[in-house]
Design a protein around this motif. Sequence first.
Motif, PDB file in Angstrom:
ATOM      1  N   ARG A   5       0.843  -1.204   0.000  1.00  0.00           N
ATOM      2  CA  ARG A   5       0.000   0.000   0.000  1.00  0.00           C
ATOM      3  C   ARG A   5       0.876   1.251   0.000  1.00  0.00           C
ATOM      4  NH1 ARG A   5      -3.775   0.026   5.005  1.00  0.00           N
ATOM      5  NH2 ARG A   5      -1.859  -0.659   5.990  1.00  0.00           N
ATOM      6  N   SER A   6       0.378   2.296  -0.656  1.00  0.00           N
ATOM      7  CA  SER A   6       1.116   3.567  -0.616  1.00  0.00           C
ATOM      8  C   SER A   6       0.945   4.174   0.775  1.00  0.00           C
ATOM      9  CB  SER A   6       0.539   4.528  -1.664  1.00  0.00           C
ATOM     10  OG  SER A   6      -0.793   4.857  -1.319  1.00  0.00           O
ATOM     11  N   ARG A   9      -2.393   5.705   1.259  1.00  0.00           N
ATOM     12  CA  ARG A   9      -3.435   4.682   1.471  1.00  0.00           C
ATOM     13  C   ARG A   9      -3.399   4.198   2.928  1.00  0.00           C
ATOM     14  NH1 ARG A   9      -8.051   3.419  -0.861  1.00  0.00           N
ATOM     15  NH2 ARG A   9      -8.799   2.435   1.014  1.00  0.00           N
ATOM     16  N   ASP A  13      -6.556   4.581   5.427  1.00  0.00           N
ATOM     17  CA  ASP A  13      -7.193   3.429   6.086  1.00  0.00           C
ATOM     18  C   ASP A  13      -7.201   3.612   7.609  1.00  0.00           C
ATOM     19  OD1 ASP A  13      -7.697   2.252   3.659  1.00  0.00           O
ATOM     20  OD2 ASP A  13      -6.002   0.864   3.741  1.00  0.00           O
TER      21      ASP A  13
END
Length: 123
Positions: A5-6, A9, A13
Motif C-alpha cells: 500500500r502507498s 493509502r 485506512d
Amino acid sequence: MKPRRSWSRVFRDAWSGIRETVMHERNMKIHAAAGIAVLIAALLLRLPARDMALLLLTIAMVLTTEVINTAIEAAVDLAAPEWHELAKKAKDASAGAVLIAAAFAVFIGLLVFWRPVMTLLGL
Ligand SMILES: Nc1ncnc2c1ncn2[C@@H]1O[C@H](COP(=O)(O)OP(=O)(O)OP(=O)(O)O)[C@@H](O)[C@H]1O
C-alpha cells in the motif's frame, strides 16, 4: 503476495478506522468530547506546557484504548458470533483496559486542575 500500500493509502485506512470508531461507538464520542472539553479548559486556564503534555498523553491513552477495544470487539464478533467463554474473556478484558485508562485520566485531571481551579475561585 499482497501489493504494497502507498503511504497515503495507509494513512487513509488508519484515519477511516478512527472515524468509524468515533461515528459508531457511543463511548468514543463521550471520551472524545470530554477530551476536547479538558483541552479547552486547560487553554483557558493557561496551564503550563508540562501539564498540557500530561493531559494530551492521558487523552491519547483513553482514545487509543477505545479504538483498540473497538477492533477487539469486531474481531471477536467475526471469530465468535455465538456466546463463548473466550469471547467474553477477550471483550471484558478489552473493556477493562478502557476503564483503567479512563479512571487514571480522571485522577490525573483532578491533580492537574485542582490548584488552578481553586486559585480561580479564590479558595
Ligand atoms: N460472543 C460473546 N460471548 C460471550 N460474551 C459476550 C459475547 N459478546 C459479548 N459478550 C459480553 O457482552 C459484553 C458486551 O459486549 P458487546 O459486544 O455488546 O460490547 P458493547 O456493548 O458494544 O461494548 P462497548 O459499549 O464497549 O462498545 C462483553 O463485555 C461480554 O461480557
